[in-house]
Design an enzyme around this catalytic site. Structure first.
Site, mmCIF file in Angstrom:
data_model
loop_
_atom_site.group_PDB
_atom_site.id
_atom_site.type_symbol
_atom_site.label_atom_id
_atom_site.label_comp_id
_atom_site.label_asym_id
_atom_site.label_seq_id
_atom_site.Cartn_x
_atom_site.Cartn_y
_atom_site.Cartn_z
ATOM 1 N N GLU A 81 -8.477 -31.924 14.896
ATOM 2 C CA GLU A 81 -9.295 -30.845 15.445
ATOM 3 C C GLU A 81 -10.451 -30.443 14.537
ATOM 4 O O GLU A 81 -11.571 -30.225 15.008
ATOM 5 C CB GLU A 81 -8.418 -29.621 15.744
ATOM 6 C CG GLU A 81 -7.590 -29.729 17.010
ATOM 7 C CD GLU A 81 -6.370 -30.614 16.862
ATOM 8 O OE1 GLU A 81 -5.755 -30.965 17.887
ATOM 9 O OE2 GLU A 81 -6.015 -30.937 15.702
ATOM 10 N N HIS A 150 3.064 -22.455 20.221
ATOM 11 C CA HIS A 150 2.184 -22.909 21.295
ATOM 12 C C HIS A 150 1.990 -21.850 22.372
ATOM 13 O O HIS A 150 1.632 -22.176 23.500
ATOM 14 C CB HIS A 150 2.755 -24.178 21.940
ATOM 15 C CG HIS A 150 2.887 -25.328 21.010
ATOM 16 N ND1 HIS A 150 3.920 -25.446 20.122
ATOM 17 C CD2 HIS A 150 2.099 -26.420 20.826
ATOM 18 C CE1 HIS A 150 3.772 -26.566 19.426
ATOM 19 N NE2 HIS A 150 2.682 -27.167 19.834
#
Length: 354
Positions: A81, A150
């Site tokens: 990322e 998450h």
């Protein structure tokens, strides 16, 4: 058997092209069509991220775009990322318009230095010389059964930072109009979607389906008018607020439901006008309570003349102040439910609700 599988597949992955007279569109298709039309309109727009190309996106939001636009404009990246977010920011500085997809915004923490220090601050640090027209998009907040790492909402995190615009859409109209506006915007935009809503169908008008349709960033929408209490929410919490409003209406209490759409800039004028009419305010969000979006709204109301129109304290309905549990029963308990909103409204109304 094969025919049945084909029917099931079509139902599961509906597309905007198959819309009938009912004119309904899924959030997934709204996002997909918005990117498709903007890529067709402007060759500087491109998409990059994990599995966005050959796999059609982890949630099929970019379905069909790689086949249509090719490797140069729909780019699969490694699982890095910080690396691909940095590449996207650099491309934006060089004049392109990247759409940087995070498989989930939880993974964007790996890239937060690029989002904040590179994307958000460059226009200011360059004295207005260097624009960074980039969209960071992907699912945000709680999904289902994916536990603590998450499931968090980043709306408050990113809205804290000057230089970013932060959008948290609810339905297909929001997603289509605001994503198109975000792609055209000269500044970095954090676009916070919700995984649970991707497959949900919502009504859309011919205006929404028009290729030139956009929505103004920083303008909220009144989803349901009311006179007794204002409910302010964003993303999936709008759905919860609407459900609570419907339940309260059975007892004669009419709530005005405001869909924020944008977190930064925040449309405080719409909130102020509503509260001056209803004299009561409840904020609803799935994120944590401390320093949350609801907290900011509370402060804005306190600092404005609207405070003197309140007949009761502002009440926040939020996620519980704990990491998200994995167990399903605890997950439900950790997130706000319609009955929590109903209870909050009854509290601020002082028992006037039946």
């Amino acid at each position: 058997m094969l025919a049945a599988v084909r029917v099931l597949t079509r139902r599961t992955f509906s597309t905007a092209k198959s819309l009938g007279a009912a004119q309904q569109m899924t959030v997934r298709d709204a996002l997909n069509s918005a990117m498709d039309e903007e890529m067709e309109r402007d060759e500087k727009v491109f998409i990059l991220g994990e599995e966005v190309a050959q796999y059609d996106g982890a949630y099929k939001v970019s379905r069909g775009l790689w086949k249509k636009y090719g490797d140069k404009r729909v780019i699969d990246t490694p699982i890095t990322e910080m690396g691909f977010a940095g590449m996207a920011v650099g491309a934006a500085m060089a004049g392109l318009r990247p759409i940087c997809e995070f498989m989930t915004f939880n993974f964007a923490m790996q890239a937060i230095d690029q989002i904040i220090n590179s994307a958000a601050k460059t226009f200011y640090m360059s004295a207005g010389v260097v624009n960074v027209p980039i969209v960071f998009r992907g699912p945000n907040g709680a999904a289902a059964g994916v536990a603590a790492q998450h499931s968090q909402c980043f709306a408050a995190w990113y809205s804290h930072c000057p230089g970013l615009k932060v959008i948290s859409p609810y339905d297909a109209e929001d997603c289509r109009g605001l994503l198109k506006a975000a792609i055209r915007d000269p500044d970095p935009v954090v676009f916070l979607e919700n995984e649970i809503l991707y497959g949900q169908l919502y009504p859309v008008t011919d205006q929404v389906l028009d290729k030139n349709f956009t929505l103004p960033i920083g303008k909220a929408k009144i989803m349901r008018p009311g006179s007794h209490c204002t409910l302010v929410a964003h993303s999936r919490a709008v759905e919860l607020a609407l459900q609570a409003a419907a339940e309260l209406a059975k007892g004669g209490v009419e709530c005005e439901v405001i869909n924020l759409r944008s977190i930064r800039p925040l449309d405080v004028d719409t909130i102020f006008q509503s509260v001056q009419k209803t004299h009561h305010l409840v904020t609803v969000e799935q994120g944590w309570p401390q320093s949350g979006v609801g907290s900011e709204i509370c402060a804005r109301v306190m600092e404005h003349e609207t405070f003197f129109h309140l007949d009761a304290p502002v009440w926040r309905v939020t996620g519980v102040d704990v990491p998200m549990p994995y167990t399903k029963s605890l997950e439900v308990a950790a997130l706000p439910q319609p009955h929590d909103i109903v209870a909050a409204v009854r509290t601020v109304l002082g028992g006037k609700s039946k």
